[in-house]
Design a protein around this motif. Structure first.
Motif: not given
Length: 67
Positions: A3, A5-9
């Motif tokens: 969460l 590392s892959t779903h960054r703002q």
């Protein structure tokens, strides 16, 4: 960890996020400082006669009335 590392703002929000974190930390520090300084006691000395105690009403009777 996925969460984080892959779903960054998006990068456009980085400064807004940092400002928000700085505001939250600043608010906590101000609250801590006010709370820490609030509990001061008076030095020993004569501060006059104490006030009379507050009159209390007689206890209320909750028993049902008999007819």
């Amino acid at each position: 960890m996925a969460l984080i590392s892959t779903h960054r703002q998006p990068h456009e929000f980085t400064w807004w996020l940092l400002l928000y974190v700085a505001l939250a930390v600043g608010t906590q520090l101000v609250g801590w400082s006010v709370h820490r300084h609030r509990h001061r006691t008076l030095p020993p000395g004569y501060y006059g006669t104490p006030a009379a105690p507050i009159a209390t009403s007689p206890p209320f009777d909750w028993a049902p009335r008999s007819a």
